[in-house]
Write a protein that holds these residues in place. Structure first.
Motif, mmCIF file in Angstrom:
data_model
loop_
_atom_site.group_PDB
_atom_site.id
_atom_site.type_symbol
_atom_site.label_atom_id
_atom_site.label_comp_id
_atom_site.label_asym_id
_atom_site.label_seq_id
_atom_site.Cartn_x
_atom_site.Cartn_y
_atom_site.Cartn_z
ATOM 1 N N UNK A 167 -36.326 -37.405 -3.322
ATOM 2 C CA UNK A 167 -37.467 -38.601 -3.773
ATOM 3 C C UNK A 167 -37.993 -38.162 -4.929
ATOM 4 N N UNK A 168 -38.709 -38.940 -6.133
ATOM 5 C CA UNK A 168 -39.229 -38.589 -7.267
ATOM 6 C C UNK A 168 -40.251 -38.576 -6.781
ATOM 7 N N UNK A 169 -40.972 -37.178 -7.405
ATOM 8 C CA UNK A 169 -42.576 -36.872 -7.116
ATOM 9 C C UNK A 169 -43.027 -36.554 -8.308
ATOM 10 N N UNK A 170 -44.107 -37.162 -7.964
ATOM 11 C CA UNK A 170 -45.553 -37.387 -9.555
ATOM 12 C C UNK A 170 -46.096 -35.469 -8.823
ATOM 13 N N UNK A 171 -45.905 -34.956 -9.951
ATOM 14 C CA UNK A 171 -47.020 -33.349 -9.348
ATOM 15 C C UNK A 171 -47.821 -33.054 -11.107
ATOM 16 N N UNK A 172 -49.255 -32.468 -10.581
ATOM 17 C CA UNK A 172 -49.787 -31.643 -11.998
ATOM 18 C C UNK A 172 -49.497 -30.759 -12.330
ATOM 19 N N UNK A 173 -48.766 -30.450 -13.760
ATOM 20 C CA UNK A 173 -48.163 -29.298 -14.503
ATOM 21 C C UNK A 173 -49.186 -28.532 -15.123
ATOM 22 N N UNK A 174 -50.062 -29.396 -15.040
ATOM 23 C CA UNK A 174 -51.113 -28.926 -16.213
ATOM 24 C C UNK A 174 -52.610 -28.849 -15.812
ATOM 25 N N UNK A 175 -53.099 -27.750 -15.276
ATOM 26 C CA UNK A 175 -54.668 -28.812 -14.680
ATOM 27 C C UNK A 175 -55.495 -29.628 -15.683
ATOM 28 N N UNK A 176 -55.563 -28.783 -16.759
ATOM 29 C CA UNK A 176 -56.139 -28.763 -17.636
ATOM 30 C C UNK A 176 -55.942 -29.916 -18.488
ATOM 31 N N UNK A 177 -54.883 -30.431 -18.509
ATOM 32 C CA UNK A 177 -55.083 -31.798 -19.204
ATOM 33 C C UNK A 177 -55.294 -33.121 -18.243
ATOM 34 N N UNK A 178 -55.807 -33.363 -17.358
ATOM 35 C CA UNK A 178 -56.257 -34.753 -16.825
ATOM 36 C C UNK A 178 -54.538 -35.316 -16.379
ATOM 37 N N UNK A 179 -55.059 -36.687 -16.954
ATOM 38 C CA UNK A 179 -53.773 -37.162 -16.425
ATOM 39 C C UNK A 179 -52.116 -37.327 -17.576
ATOM 40 N N UNK A 180 -52.380 -36.522 -18.363
ATOM 41 C CA UNK A 180 -51.486 -36.046 -19.061
ATOM 42 C C UNK A 180 -50.733 -34.209 -18.915
ATOM 43 N N UNK A 181 -51.340 -34.069 -17.981
ATOM 44 C CA UNK A 181 -50.455 -33.022 -17.484
ATOM 45 C C UNK A 181 -49.871 -33.745 -15.813
ATOM 46 N N UNK A 182 -49.567 -34.939 -15.947
ATOM 47 C CA UNK A 182 -48.443 -34.726 -14.993
ATOM 48 C C UNK A 182 -47.226 -34.724 -15.093
ATOM 49 N N UNK A 183 -46.215 -34.161 -14.320
ATOM 50 C CA UNK A 183 -44.739 -34.260 -14.685
ATOM 51 C C UNK A 183 -44.041 -34.951 -13.337
ATOM 52 N N UNK A 184 -42.709 -35.308 -13.706
ATOM 53 C CA UNK A 184 -42.236 -36.380 -12.465
ATOM 54 C C UNK A 184 -40.526 -34.692 -12.096
ATOM 55 N N UNK A 185 -40.111 -35.071 -10.916
ATOM 56 C CA UNK A 185 -39.620 -33.723 -10.676
ATOM 57 C C UNK A 185 -38.533 -35.280 -9.191
ATOM 58 N N UNK A 186 -36.986 -34.244 -9.123
ATOM 59 C CA UNK A 186 -36.241 -35.451 -8.772
ATOM 60 C C UNK A 186 -36.575 -33.553 -7.228
ATOM 61 N N UNK A 187 -36.708 -34.323 -6.041
ATOM 62 C CA UNK A 187 -36.953 -33.240 -4.898
ATOM 63 C C UNK A 187 -36.080 -33.540 -3.565
ATOM 64 N N UNK A 188 -34.823 -32.952 -3.208
ATOM 65 C CA UNK A 188 -34.561 -32.716 -2.027
ATOM 66 C C UNK A 188 -35.529 -32.923 -0.634
ATOM 67 N N UNK A 189 -35.195 -33.900 0.202
ATOM 68 C CA UNK A 189 -36.299 -33.652 0.624
ATOM 69 C C UNK A 189 -35.691 -33.050 2.448
ATOM 70 N N UNK A 190 -35.126 -32.663 2.087
ATOM 71 C CA UNK A 190 -34.497 -31.503 2.852
ATOM 72 C C UNK A 190 -34.450 -30.075 2.693
ATOM 73 N N UNK A 191 -35.737 -29.815 1.465
ATOM 74 C CA UNK A 191 -35.498 -28.641 0.841
ATOM 75 C C UNK A 191 -36.699 -28.287 1.316
ATOM 76 N N UNK A 192 -36.292 -26.710 2.073
ATOM 77 C CA UNK A 192 -37.456 -25.600 2.303
ATOM 78 C C UNK A 192 -38.757 -26.153 2.096
#
Length: 383
Positions: A167-192
Protein backbone atom coordinates in the motif's frame (compact mmCIF):
# COMPACT_ATOMS: atom_id res chain seq x y z
CA UNK A 1 -5.92 18.44 -31.42
CA UNK A 2 -6.31 15.52 -33.81
CA UNK A 3 -8.19 12.56 -32.37
CA UNK A 4 -8.15 10.43 -35.52
CA UNK A 5 -6.55 7.04 -34.92
CA UNK A 6 -3.95 5.33 -37.09
CA UNK A 7 -4.07 1.66 -38.13
CA UNK A 8 -1.73 0.57 -35.34
CA UNK A 9 -3.87 2.22 -32.67
CA UNK A 10 -7.10 0.80 -34.09
CA UNK A 11 -5.53 -2.66 -34.26
CA UNK A 12 -4.54 -2.37 -30.59
CA UNK A 13 -8.08 -1.27 -29.71
CA UNK A 14 -9.58 -4.32 -31.42
CA UNK A 15 -7.01 -6.62 -29.83
CA UNK A 16 -7.82 -5.25 -26.36
CA UNK A 17 -11.57 -5.64 -26.92
CA UNK A 18 -11.18 -9.27 -27.99
CA UNK A 19 -9.02 -10.01 -24.95
CA UNK A 20 -11.34 -8.19 -22.52
CA UNK A 21 -14.32 -10.22 -23.75
CA UNK A 22 -12.61 -13.38 -22.46
CA UNK A 23 -12.84 -12.11 -18.87
CA UNK A 24 -16.62 -12.25 -18.46
CA UNK A 25 -17.13 -15.88 -17.41
CA UNK A 26 -19.08 -16.49 -14.17
CA UNK A 27 -19.34 -12.76 -13.55
CA UNK A 28 -22.85 -12.85 -12.06
CA UNK A 29 -21.73 -15.35 -9.44
CA UNK A 30 -18.43 -13.60 -8.75
CA UNK A 31 -20.30 -10.32 -8.31
CA UNK A 32 -22.79 -11.89 -5.89
CA UNK A 33 -20.01 -13.34 -3.78
CA UNK A 34 -17.74 -10.31 -4.07
CA UNK A 35 -14.87 -12.43 -5.35
CA UNK A 36 -11.65 -10.89 -6.60
CA UNK A 37 -9.96 -13.07 -9.22
CA UNK A 38 -6.19 -13.05 -9.02
CA UNK A 39 -6.26 -15.28 -12.10
CA UNK A 40 -8.07 -12.58 -14.10
CA UNK A 41 -5.63 -9.97 -12.82
CA UNK A 42 -2.71 -12.12 -13.94
CA UNK A 43 -4.26 -12.62 -17.37
CA UNK A 44 -4.49 -8.84 -17.74
CA UNK A 45 -0.87 -8.44 -16.67
CA UNK A 46 0.28 -11.14 -19.08
CA UNK A 47 -1.66 -9.48 -21.89
CA UNK A 48 0.01 -6.14 -21.12
CA UNK A 49 -2.76 -3.99 -19.63
CA UNK A 50 -0.66 -2.96 -16.63
CA UNK A 51 2.34 -1.90 -18.71
CA UNK A 52 0.70 0.19 -21.43
CA UNK A 53 1.89 3.57 -20.16
CA UNK A 54 5.25 2.75 -18.60
CA UNK A 55 8.77 3.11 -20.04
CA UNK A 56 10.41 -0.04 -21.37
CA UNK A 57 13.21 0.31 -18.81
CA UNK A 58 10.69 -0.66 -16.12
CA UNK A 59 9.04 -3.43 -18.10
CA UNK A 60 6.48 -1.24 -19.87
CA UNK A 61 5.36 -1.00 -23.50
CA UNK A 62 5.92 2.77 -23.63
CA UNK A 63 2.70 3.63 -25.48
CA UNK A 64 1.91 7.33 -25.70
CA UNK A 65 -0.85 8.53 -23.37
CA UNK A 66 -3.57 8.89 -25.99
CA UNK A 67 -2.99 5.33 -27.18
CA UNK A 68 -3.00 4.00 -23.60
CA UNK A 69 -6.27 5.80 -22.87
CA UNK A 70 -7.82 4.42 -26.07
CA UNK A 71 -6.75 0.93 -25.00
CA UNK A 72 -8.36 1.35 -21.57
CA UNK A 73 -11.55 2.65 -23.18
CA UNK A 74 -11.55 -0.49 -25.33
CA UNK A 75 -11.00 -2.64 -22.26
CA UNK A 76 -14.12 -1.16 -20.66
CA UNK A 77 -16.11 -1.93 -23.80
CA UNK A 78 -15.11 -5.58 -23.83
CA UNK A 79 -14.97 -6.40 -20.12
CA UNK A 80 -18.25 -6.42 -18.21
CA UNK A 81 -16.49 -6.73 -14.85
CA UNK A 82 -16.48 -3.10 -13.75
CA UNK A 83 -14.75 -4.04 -10.49
CA UNK A 84 -11.75 -5.48 -12.31
CA UNK A 85 -11.84 -2.56 -14.75
CA UNK A 86 -11.74 -0.04 -11.90
CA UNK A 87 -8.98 -1.89 -10.04
CA UNK A 88 -6.73 -1.92 -13.11
CA UNK A 89 -7.29 1.77 -13.77
CA UNK A 90 -6.53 2.55 -10.13
CA UNK A 91 -3.27 0.64 -10.38
CA UNK A 92 -2.22 2.31 -13.62
CA UNK A 93 -3.09 5.91 -12.77
CA UNK A 94 -3.01 6.06 -8.94
CA UNK A 95 -0.11 3.73 -8.14
CA UNK A 96 2.23 3.33 -11.09
CA UNK A 97 2.06 6.94 -12.25
CA UNK A 98 2.96 8.63 -8.91
CA UNK A 99 5.56 5.89 -8.40
CA UNK A 100 7.07 6.80 -11.76
CA UNK A 101 7.17 10.50 -10.83
CA UNK A 102 8.23 10.46 -7.17
CA UNK A 103 9.96 7.16 -6.33
CA UNK A 104 13.73 6.82 -6.34
CA UNK A 105 15.40 5.02 -9.22
CA UNK A 106 16.13 2.07 -6.96
CA UNK A 107 12.48 1.87 -5.92
CA UNK A 108 11.30 2.10 -9.54
CA UNK A 109 13.64 -0.69 -10.63
CA UNK A 110 12.52 -2.88 -7.74
CA UNK A 111 8.75 -2.44 -7.89
CA UNK A 112 7.52 -1.18 -11.28
CA UNK A 113 8.47 -4.38 -13.19
CA UNK A 114 6.69 -6.40 -10.48
CA UNK A 115 3.60 -4.22 -10.88
CA UNK A 116 3.66 -4.70 -14.67
CA UNK A 117 4.05 -8.47 -14.42
CA UNK A 118 1.20 -8.85 -11.94
CA UNK A 119 3.56 -10.26 -9.29
CA UNK A 120 2.68 -7.47 -6.86
CA UNK A 121 -0.57 -5.56 -6.35
CA UNK A 122 -0.41 -2.20 -4.61
CA UNK A 123 -3.20 -0.02 -3.29
CA UNK A 124 -3.44 3.67 -2.43
CA UNK A 125 -4.28 4.60 1.16
CA UNK A 126 -5.29 8.24 1.55
CA UNK A 127 -8.86 8.39 2.86
CA UNK A 128 -9.90 8.06 6.49
CA UNK A 129 -13.28 8.00 8.20
CA UNK A 130 -13.02 11.72 9.00
CA UNK A 131 -10.81 12.69 6.07
CA UNK A 132 -12.51 11.84 2.80
CA UNK A 133 -12.96 14.90 0.61
CA UNK A 134 -10.79 16.72 3.16
CA UNK A 135 -8.12 14.07 2.75
CA UNK A 136 -5.23 16.28 3.91
CA UNK A 137 -6.85 16.48 7.34
CA UNK A 138 -5.73 12.88 7.93
CA UNK A 139 -4.84 11.69 11.42
CA UNK A 140 -2.56 8.75 10.58
CA UNK A 141 0.97 9.45 11.85
CA UNK A 142 4.45 8.20 11.05
CA UNK A 143 6.85 8.70 13.97
CA UNK A 144 10.56 8.70 13.17
CA UNK A 145 12.48 5.95 14.94
CA UNK A 146 15.84 4.30 14.41
CA UNK A 147 15.96 2.93 10.88
CA UNK A 148 12.49 3.99 9.87
CA UNK A 149 9.03 5.00 11.09
CA UNK A 150 6.18 3.70 13.23
CA UNK A 151 2.80 4.06 11.56
CA UNK A 152 -0.33 4.53 13.67
CA UNK A 153 -3.84 5.22 12.44
CA UNK A 154 -6.58 3.85 10.21
CA UNK A 155 -7.17 4.25 6.49
CA UNK A 156 -10.68 3.64 5.16
CA UNK A 157 -12.43 2.84 1.86
CA UNK A 158 -9.26 1.43 0.32
CA UNK A 159 -9.74 -0.49 -2.94
CA UNK A 160 -7.92 -3.83 -3.06
CA UNK A 161 -6.84 -3.52 0.59
CA UNK A 162 -7.91 -7.10 1.46
CA UNK A 163 -5.89 -8.64 -1.41
CA UNK A 164 -2.96 -6.30 -2.16
CA UNK A 165 0.60 -7.05 -1.08
CA UNK A 166 1.55 -3.37 -0.75
CA UNK A 167 0.00 0.00 0.00
CA UNK A 168 1.07 3.57 -0.71
CA UNK A 169 0.19 5.15 2.64
CA UNK A 170 -0.03 8.88 3.30
CA UNK A 171 0.79 9.82 6.91
CA UNK A 172 1.80 12.85 8.97
CA UNK A 173 5.47 13.03 9.89
CA UNK A 174 5.25 16.58 11.24
CA UNK A 175 2.12 17.49 13.18
CA UNK A 176 3.07 21.19 13.31
CA UNK A 177 3.46 21.58 9.53
CA UNK A 178 -0.21 21.02 8.63
CA UNK A 179 -0.54 19.61 5.10
CA UNK A 180 3.16 20.18 4.46
CA UNK A 181 3.97 17.63 7.15
CA UNK A 182 2.55 14.69 5.17
CA UNK A 183 4.85 12.01 3.77
CA UNK A 184 4.35 8.89 1.66
CA UNK A 185 5.35 5.33 2.51
CA UNK A 186 5.30 1.96 0.77
CA UNK A 187 3.95 -0.50 3.33
CA UNK A 188 3.78 -4.29 3.18
CA UNK A 189 0.23 -5.28 4.03
CA UNK A 190 1.38 -8.38 5.91
CA UNK A 191 3.80 -6.41 8.08
CA UNK A 192 3.47 -6.67 11.85
CA UNK A 193 1.07 -3.98 13.01
CA UNK A 194 -0.79 -3.68 9.67
CA UNK A 195 -4.24 -5.24 9.63
CA UNK A 196 -6.48 -5.21 6.52
CA UNK A 197 -10.22 -5.33 7.35
CA UNK A 198 -12.60 -6.20 4.48
CA UNK A 199 -15.84 -4.23 4.06
CA UNK A 200 -18.91 -4.96 1.98
CA UNK A 201 -20.24 -2.51 -0.59
CA UNK A 202 -22.98 -1.84 -3.12
CA UNK A 203 -21.17 -2.13 -6.44
CA UNK A 204 -17.86 -3.04 -8.15
CA UNK A 205 -17.99 -6.00 -5.78
CA UNK A 206 -15.20 -7.92 -7.53
CA UNK A 207 -12.86 -5.08 -6.51
CA UNK A 208 -12.62 -5.73 -2.74
CA UNK A 209 -12.58 -2.73 -0.46
CA UNK A 210 -11.45 -2.44 3.12
CA UNK A 211 -9.69 -0.55 5.88
CA UNK A 212 -6.04 -0.66 6.87
CA UNK A 213 -5.34 -0.39 10.60
CA UNK A 214 -1.80 0.52 11.69
CA UNK A 215 -0.61 -0.12 15.24
CA UNK A 216 3.09 0.63 15.66
CA UNK A 217 3.69 -0.74 12.19
CA UNK A 218 7.40 -0.37 11.41
CA UNK A 219 8.26 0.91 7.94
CA UNK A 220 11.95 1.02 6.91
CA UNK A 221 13.28 4.41 5.88
CA UNK A 222 14.08 2.90 2.47
CA UNK A 223 10.31 2.55 1.93
CA UNK A 224 9.63 6.26 2.18
CA UNK A 225 8.73 7.64 -1.26
CA UNK A 226 10.55 10.93 -1.79
CA UNK A 227 11.63 13.23 0.99
CA UNK A 228 9.63 13.97 4.13
CA UNK A 229 6.81 16.46 3.60
CA UNK A 230 6.37 15.69 -0.09
CA UNK A 231 2.97 14.09 0.49
CA UNK A 232 0.89 17.09 -0.55
CA UNK A 233 2.70 17.28 -3.90
CA UNK A 234 2.19 13.56 -4.51
CA UNK A 235 -1.46 13.87 -3.50
CA UNK A 236 -2.10 16.79 -5.85
CA UNK A 237 -0.51 15.12 -8.86
CA UNK A 238 -2.06 11.74 -8.07
CA UNK A 239 -5.54 13.24 -7.84
CA UNK A 240 -5.01 15.04 -11.15
CA UNK A 241 -4.12 11.78 -12.90
CA UNK A 242 -6.92 9.96 -11.10
CA UNK A 243 -9.60 12.49 -12.02
CA UNK A 244 -8.40 12.56 -15.60
CA UNK A 245 -8.24 8.86 -16.42
CA UNK A 246 -9.56 6.53 -13.72
CA UNK A 247 -12.92 6.47 -15.54
CA UNK A 248 -11.46 5.96 -19.03
CA UNK A 249 -12.82 2.42 -19.26
CA UNK A 250 -16.31 3.55 -18.27
CA UNK A 251 -16.47 5.46 -21.55
CA UNK A 252 -16.11 2.08 -23.25
CA UNK A 253 -18.77 0.63 -20.93
CA UNK A 254 -21.14 3.43 -21.98
CA UNK A 255 -20.54 2.57 -25.65
CA UNK A 256 -21.43 -1.05 -24.93
CA UNK A 257 -24.57 0.04 -23.03
CA UNK A 258 -25.67 2.17 -25.95
CA UNK A 259 -25.23 -0.62 -28.49
CA UNK A 260 -27.17 -3.06 -26.34
CA UNK A 261 -29.95 -0.54 -25.73
CA UNK A 262 -30.29 0.28 -29.44
CA UNK A 263 -30.41 -3.42 -30.30
CA UNK A 264 -33.08 -4.09 -27.68
CA UNK A 265 -35.16 -1.06 -28.68
CA UNK A 266 -35.16 -2.25 -32.30
CA UNK A 267 -36.17 -5.83 -31.49
CA UNK A 268 -38.45 -5.55 -28.46
CA UNK A 269 -42.02 -5.05 -29.64
CA UNK A 270 -45.00 -3.69 -27.74
CA UNK A 271 -48.38 -2.82 -29.20
CA UNK A 272 -47.24 -4.16 -32.56
CA UNK A 273 -44.10 -2.07 -33.08
CA UNK A 274 -40.50 -1.77 -31.77
CA UNK A 275 -40.27 0.17 -28.52
CA UNK A 276 -37.62 2.37 -30.15
CA UNK A 277 -40.44 3.96 -32.17
CA UNK A 278 -41.77 5.48 -28.96
CA UNK A 279 -40.33 8.89 -28.22
CA UNK A 280 -39.77 8.21 -24.52
CA UNK A 281 -37.41 5.38 -25.42
CA UNK A 282 -35.73 7.01 -28.42
CA UNK A 283 -35.05 10.19 -26.41
CA UNK A 284 -33.24 8.20 -23.76
CA UNK A 285 -31.10 6.57 -26.42
CA UNK A 286 -30.33 9.98 -27.97
CA UNK A 287 -29.26 11.24 -24.54
CA UNK A 288 -27.03 8.20 -24.03
CA UNK A 289 -25.34 8.87 -27.37
CA UNK A 290 -24.81 12.56 -26.56
CA UNK A 291 -23.30 11.77 -23.16
CA UNK A 292 -20.97 9.20 -24.71
CA UNK A 293 -19.60 11.48 -27.41
CA UNK A 294 -19.01 14.36 -24.98
CA UNK A 295 -17.31 11.96 -22.56
CA UNK A 296 -15.00 10.74 -25.33
CA UNK A 297 -14.04 14.27 -26.34
CA UNK A 298 -13.31 15.29 -22.74
CA UNK A 299 -11.25 12.14 -22.13
CA UNK A 300 -9.23 12.49 -25.35
CA UNK A 301 -8.70 16.21 -24.79
CA UNK A 302 -7.37 15.59 -21.30
CA UNK A 303 -5.04 12.88 -22.59
CA UNK A 304 -3.78 15.22 -25.31
CA UNK A 305 -3.17 17.99 -22.76
CA UNK A 306 -1.27 15.67 -20.43
CA UNK A 307 0.73 14.27 -23.32
CA UNK A 308 1.74 17.81 -24.27
CA UNK A 309 2.56 18.85 -20.69
CA UNK A 310 -0.40 21.19 -20.48
CA UNK A 311 -1.61 20.99 -16.86
CA UNK A 312 -5.31 21.79 -16.56
CA UNK A 313 -6.81 21.05 -13.15
CA UNK A 314 -10.22 22.35 -14.18
CA UNK A 315 -10.46 20.06 -17.20
CA UNK A 316 -9.50 17.09 -15.02
CA UNK A 317 -12.41 17.88 -12.68
CA UNK A 318 -14.78 18.46 -15.62
CA UNK A 319 -13.74 15.15 -17.20
CA UNK A 320 -14.33 13.22 -13.99
CA UNK A 321 -17.63 14.98 -13.28
CA UNK A 322 -19.08 14.42 -16.74
CA UNK A 323 -18.03 10.79 -17.17
CA UNK A 324 -19.13 9.74 -13.68
CA UNK A 325 -22.52 11.45 -13.88
CA UNK A 326 -23.02 10.24 -17.46
CA UNK A 327 -22.23 6.63 -16.64
CA UNK A 328 -24.69 6.73 -13.74
CA UNK A 329 -27.49 8.31 -15.80
CA UNK A 330 -26.90 6.11 -18.85
CA UNK A 331 -26.89 3.02 -16.62
CA UNK A 332 -30.27 4.06 -15.26
CA UNK A 333 -31.54 4.74 -18.78
CA UNK A 334 -30.34 1.28 -19.89
CA UNK A 335 -32.31 -0.34 -17.05
CA UNK A 336 -35.44 1.61 -17.97
CA UNK A 337 -35.11 0.80 -21.67
CA UNK A 338 -34.79 -2.91 -20.92
CA UNK A 339 -37.65 -2.85 -18.40
CA UNK A 340 -38.05 -6.04 -16.37
CA UNK A 341 -35.08 -7.62 -18.14
CA UNK A 342 -32.93 -4.70 -17.02
CA UNK A 343 -33.96 -5.27 -13.41
CA UNK A 344 -32.85 -8.91 -13.33
CA UNK A 345 -29.32 -9.69 -12.17
CA UNK A 346 -28.71 -12.44 -14.72
CA UNK A 347 -28.50 -9.98 -17.64
CA UNK A 348 -25.93 -7.68 -16.02
CA UNK A 349 -27.74 -4.46 -16.84
CA UNK A 350 -28.62 -3.61 -13.25
CA UNK A 351 -25.03 -4.38 -12.22
CA UNK A 352 -23.78 -1.44 -14.28
CA UNK A 353 -26.15 0.82 -12.34
CA UNK A 354 -24.86 -0.41 -8.99
CA UNK A 355 -21.28 -0.08 -10.17
CA UNK A 356 -21.86 3.40 -11.57
CA UNK A 357 -22.96 4.83 -8.22
CA UNK A 358 -19.41 4.59 -6.90
CA UNK A 359 -18.07 6.60 -9.82
CA UNK A 360 -19.69 9.77 -8.47
CA UNK A 361 -17.88 9.27 -5.14
CA UNK A 362 -14.28 8.22 -5.70
CA UNK A 363 -11.58 10.62 -6.95
CA UNK A 364 -13.64 13.26 -5.18
CA UNK A 365 -17.43 13.32 -5.20
CA UNK A 366 -19.32 15.13 -7.94
CA UNK A 367 -19.93 17.92 -5.44
CA UNK A 368 -16.19 18.26 -4.87
CA UNK A 369 -15.56 18.34 -8.63
CA UNK A 370 -18.08 21.18 -8.94
CA UNK A 371 -16.40 23.04 -6.06
CA UNK A 372 -13.04 22.70 -7.80
CA UNK A 373 -14.46 24.01 -11.07
CA UNK A 374 -16.19 26.93 -9.35
CA UNK A 375 -13.10 27.80 -7.32
CA UNK A 376 -10.88 27.81 -10.39
CA UNK A 377 -13.38 30.04 -12.14
CA UNK A 378 -13.11 32.43 -9.21
CA UNK A 379 -16.80 32.14 -8.42
CA UNK A 380 -16.88 29.82 -5.46
CA UNK A 381 -20.10 30.23 -3.50
CA UNK A 382 -19.65 30.36 0.28
CA UNK A 383 -22.40 29.65 2.77
Amino acid sequence: MDFSWNKTQLALKEKVIQFAQTLNDNLVERDKQGLFSREQWQKCADFGILKLYLPTIYGGDNYDLLTAVLAMEAFGYGCRDNGLVLALNEHIWCIQQPFLIFASEEQKQKYLPAFCSGELICTQAISEESAGSDALNMQTTAQKVTGGYLLNGKKSYISLAPVAELSLVFAKTNLQAAQWGISLFLVENNATGCTPIPRDKMGTRTNPLGDLVFEDCFVPEANRIGREGIGVSVFSQTMDWERSFILASYVGAMAYQLEQSVHYAKNRQQYGEPIGNYQSVSNRIADMKSRLEIARLLLYKQAWQKQNQKLNLMDAAITNLHISESFLQSSLDAVRIHGGRGYLSEFGIERDLRDAVGSVIYAGTSDIQRNIIAKLLGKRIKS
